[in-house]
Design an enzyme around this catalytic site. Structure first.
Site, short mmCIF file in Angstrom:
data_model
loop_
_atom_site.label_atom_id
_atom_site.label_comp_id
_atom_site.label_asym_id
_atom_site.label_seq_id
_atom_site.Cartn_x
_atom_site.Cartn_y
_atom_site.Cartn_z
N SER A 136 34.96 16.60 -65.82
CA SER A 136 34.96 15.15 -65.61
C SER A 136 35.90 14.47 -66.59
CB SER A 136 33.55 14.61 -65.82
OG SER A 136 33.58 13.21 -65.73
N LYS A 191 27.81 18.33 -62.21
CA LYS A 191 28.99 17.46 -62.11
C LYS A 191 28.83 16.49 -60.92
CE LYS A 191 33.21 15.79 -62.46
NZ LYS A 191 33.78 15.49 -61.20
N HIS A 194 26.55 13.84 -61.98
CA HIS A 194 27.32 12.93 -62.84
C HIS A 194 28.05 11.90 -61.97
CE1 HIS A 194 31.26 11.72 -64.33
NE2 HIS A 194 30.74 11.71 -65.55
N ASN A 195 28.70 12.38 -60.92
CA ASN A 195 29.46 11.47 -60.06
C ASN A 195 28.53 10.53 -59.29
OD1 ASN A 195 31.51 13.11 -60.95
ND2 ASN A 195 32.56 13.15 -59.01
N GLU A 198 27.61 7.92 -61.55
CA GLU A 198 28.81 7.07 -61.71
C GLU A 198 28.91 6.05 -60.57
OE1 GLU A 198 32.44 9.44 -62.32
OE2 GLU A 198 33.44 8.11 -60.92
P1 NBP Z 1 44.62 17.79 -55.60
O1 NBP Z 1 43.18 17.77 -55.32
O2 NBP Z 1 45.48 16.70 -55.08
O3 NBP Z 1 45.22 19.19 -55.09
C1 NBP Z 1 46.58 19.49 -55.21
C2 NBP Z 1 46.79 20.91 -55.65
O4 NBP Z 1 46.16 21.82 -54.72
C3 NBP Z 1 48.27 21.28 -55.68
O5 NBP Z 1 48.49 22.14 -56.78
C4 NBP Z 1 48.45 22.02 -54.36
O6 NBP Z 1 49.52 22.90 -54.34
C5 NBP Z 1 47.16 22.78 -54.32
N1 NBP Z 1 46.86 23.36 -53.00
C6 NBP Z 1 46.53 22.78 -51.85
BR1 NBP Z 1 46.41 20.96 -51.58
N2 NBP Z 1 46.31 23.64 -50.86
C7 NBP Z 1 46.52 24.85 -51.41
C8 NBP Z 1 46.46 26.14 -50.90
N3 NBP Z 1 46.08 26.37 -49.65
N4 NBP Z 1 46.76 27.17 -51.73
C9 NBP Z 1 47.11 26.94 -53.01
N5 NBP Z 1 47.17 25.69 -53.56
C10 NBP Z 1 46.89 24.68 -52.76
O7 NBP Z 1 44.88 17.90 -57.18
P2 NBP Z 1 44.18 17.12 -58.39
O8 NBP Z 1 44.01 15.67 -58.12
O9 NBP Z 1 44.95 17.56 -59.58
O10 NBP Z 1 42.71 17.75 -58.45
C11 NBP Z 1 42.49 19.15 -58.63
C12 NBP Z 1 41.00 19.42 -58.53
O11 NBP Z 1 40.33 18.71 -59.58
C13 NBP Z 1 40.36 18.94 -57.23
O12 NBP Z 1 39.36 19.83 -56.83
C14 NBP Z 1 39.77 17.60 -57.60
O13 NBP Z 1 38.69 17.25 -56.77
C15 NBP Z 1 39.33 17.88 -59.02
N6 NBP Z 1 39.21 16.69 -59.86
C16 NBP Z 1 40.12 15.70 -59.78
C17 NBP Z 1 39.98 14.58 -60.60
C18 NBP Z 1 41.00 13.48 -60.56
O14 NBP Z 1 40.78 12.47 -61.27
N7 NBP Z 1 42.10 13.63 -59.83
C19 NBP Z 1 38.93 14.49 -61.49
C20 NBP Z 1 38.02 15.55 -61.57
C21 NBP Z 1 38.17 16.64 -60.74
P3 NBP Z 1 50.96 22.39 -53.81
O15 NBP Z 1 51.60 21.72 -54.99
O16 NBP Z 1 51.64 23.65 -53.43
O17 NBP Z 1 50.72 21.47 -52.67
#
Ligand code: NBP
Length: 488
Positions: A136, A191, A194-195, A198
């Site tokens: 988080s 987690k 937590h959300n 939130e």
């Molecule tokens: P995203 O959730 O937007 O995912 C993008 C990533 O997933 C890129 O690296 C992309 O690769 C990869 N990807 C996808 Br889409 N399909 C794929 C596949 N079939 N094989 C391999 N890689 C694949 O990224 P994020 O916002 O950084 O979040 C990452 C995780 O963290 C998620 O589960 C999210 O729910 C969680 N999270 C996010 C936050 C936040 O604030 N953003 C907070 C807490 C948790 P590519 O570059 O090749 O498309």
């Protein structure tokens, strides 16, 4: 491209998925003493961009999953930060092809806990450890210190614990905001809760804002000042702090408060809905959290809101004119917010308790509250009080009824009722305030109208009922003689 077979295994941890969360987590890991970080992303250009933008991190970029595995020292430890769902499954499958028995795969994404349970079973069958870890704090937390909620086997925590402790946020007393939550999907479950909390916290704050605006007649700038002041009371929290910032923002294009320019449709990514679904399956009432999810749903249904045009008019808010009455209402709203927030947290912890019982997880709820004190979105001063409550009584049944919170709720009760009444009389929707107060009254009631429901159920479906005056199962012959039969 490097030849995988010749790649020296120099990294102690790797990150797969280099969008905002993964890239920041990799940089955070790399900045800590003793870590050497390998990185891999499906589209290699993202990897190259990260390496070019942050040479100081000395990340080891890899182009194939085999090269990534070869770069990791054994037991290999990889943190997956990709989109939840099928992307996570695809990455796990590819890692399983190149990892060996004893290696560890950590899913740091927002996976649904039931997926984590399924994945751990499948991965464990190959001798590989699987750790579902809730992370988080958004992108800022990933870079500077998140709150981390790892589940999975306790044995894996011996390896991943020190890595997580190196990057986690630190509470004011210096404790890293990470603890082994429990077996299999418990980390992602916590987690998710937590959300859910939130969602409730944000909705309650939004309702407080709307009441201050419509009933107290304050401007966004004035409400920003009110939230700033509240942030030095029991309400001290990250969400109250950022609320003051958002409300103070003026739109440069129009000169209006930005909050009046932003479209009033709240988005959601699903963890609030999952929380409510899990609570419904367990039979745990989480009404304040559910109302928060429903309120986002209502906001995001423009067609429904346009169709409601004929319902407009009629009662509307009248701002309080008297300055003293206005001040007193502002204080009432503060107390109502605090009381409602206690209920939302209490409901969230109820779900954790019930899920732990259902899944056989040993969860130290005091430790959960303690790791939410920094690095995460719901970080708040009063989490210390929640930790104290669980420390005093680890098996406690109802957080809201522990001495500190019971006194706070009793102290706020009169103000809380005035605020919910004012919301109703002024046609200001305050579903989470109302649900929290109704839940509080439901808890306190010596007798609930559930007795009538049991009577109705017995009437139409012979569902039977118990009696208050003697044990047994009873049924009344409603369609005939109206005599009662004892069935057992
Ligand atoms: P995203 O959730 O937007 O995912 C993008 C990533 O997933 C890129 O690296 C992309 O690769 C990869 N990807 C996808 Br889409 N399909 C794929 C596949 N079939 N094989 C391999 N890689 C694949 O990224 P994020 O916002 O950084 O979040 C990452 C995780 O963290 C998620 O589960 C999210 O729910 C969680 N999270 C996010 C936050 C936040 O604030 N953003 C907070 C807490 C948790 P590519 O570059 O090749 O498309």
């Amino acid at each position: 491209m490097t030849d995988a077979a010749n790649t020296p295994a120099t990294a102690n941890v790797g990150v797969v998925g280099l969008a905002v969360m993964g890239a920041n987590l990799a940089r955070n890991l790399a900045s800590r003493e003793g870590n050497r970080v390998a990185v891999y992303n499906r589209s290699h250009d993202r990897t190259e961009q990260l390496l070019a933008a942050h040479p100081e991190a000395q990340l080891i970029g890899t182009e194939t999953i085999a090269e990534f595995a070869a770069t990791l020292a054994k037991p290999r430890t990889a943190i997956i930060m990709v989109q939840a769902g099928s992307a996570t499954d695809a990455v796990i499958d590819s890692l399983c092809e190149v990892f060996e028995s004893g290696d560890i795969i950590i899913d740091g994404g927002n996976a649904l806990y039931t997926d984590t349970i399924r994945r751990e079973k499948a991965v464990a069958a190959r001798g590989i450890h699987f750790v579902g870890a809730g992370i988080s704090g958004g992108e800022e937390g990933a870079l500077n210190g998140p709150s981390i909620m790892p589940g999975g086997p306790a044995e894996s925590y011996r390896t991943v614990g020190p890595i997580f402790e190196s990057i986690a946020a630190r509470a004011a007393d210096g404790t890293p905001c990470v603890t082994h939550i429990g077996a299999d999907g418990s980390g992602h479950f916590v987690k998710m809760i937590h959300n859910g909390i939130e969602y409730a916290d944000m909705q309650l704050i939004a309702e407080a804002y709307q009441l201050l605006r419509s009933v107290a007649g304050l401007t966004p700038a004035e409400i920003s000042e009110v939230f700033k002041q509240w942030n030095s009371t029991e309400l001290e929290s990250y969400l109250v702090e950022i609320t003051a910032e958002v409300l103070a923002q003026v739109d440069p294009a129009t000169g209006k408060p930005l909050v009046d320019i932003i479209v009033d449709q709240a988005g959601q990514k699903g963890t609030g809905t999952w929380t409510v679904q899990a609570a419904l399956s367990l039979g745990t009432p989480v009404s304040a959290i559910a109302e928060a999810v429903f309120a986002r749903g209502l906001s995001s249904q423009p067609a429904q809101r346009i169709a409601a045009e004929p319902l407009r008019g009629g009662v509307s808010a009248t701002a309080i004119a008297d300055p003293a009455a206005k001040q007193s209402f502002i204080e009432d709203v503060r107390q109502a917010l605090y009381a409602s927030k206690i209920i939302a947290y209490s409901q969230g912890f109820d779900v954790i308790r019930d899920a732990a019982a259902a899944h056989g997880w040993q969860i130290d709820q005091g430790a959960v509250a303690s790791i939410w004190r920094a690095g995460c979105i719901i970080r708040a001063a009063f989490l210390d009080r929640i930790t104290d409550a669980f420390r005093n009584e680890p098996e406690l049944q109802l957080l809201a009824a522990t001495p500190f919170f019971a006194e706070a709720l009793r102290g706020a009760e009169a103000a809380w009722r005035r605020v919910v009444t004012a919301a109703v009389n002024n046609a200001v929707p305050a579903p989470a305030f109302g649900a929290a107060l109704a839940y509080y009254d439901g808890l306190r009631a010596e007798r609930l109208p559930a007795a009538l429901i049991q009577g109705q159920r017995d009437f139409f479906g012979a569902h039977t009922y118990g009696r208050v005056d003697r044990p047994g199962v009873f049924h009344t012959d409603w369609s005939g003689s109206r005599t009662e039969t004892q069935l057992s």
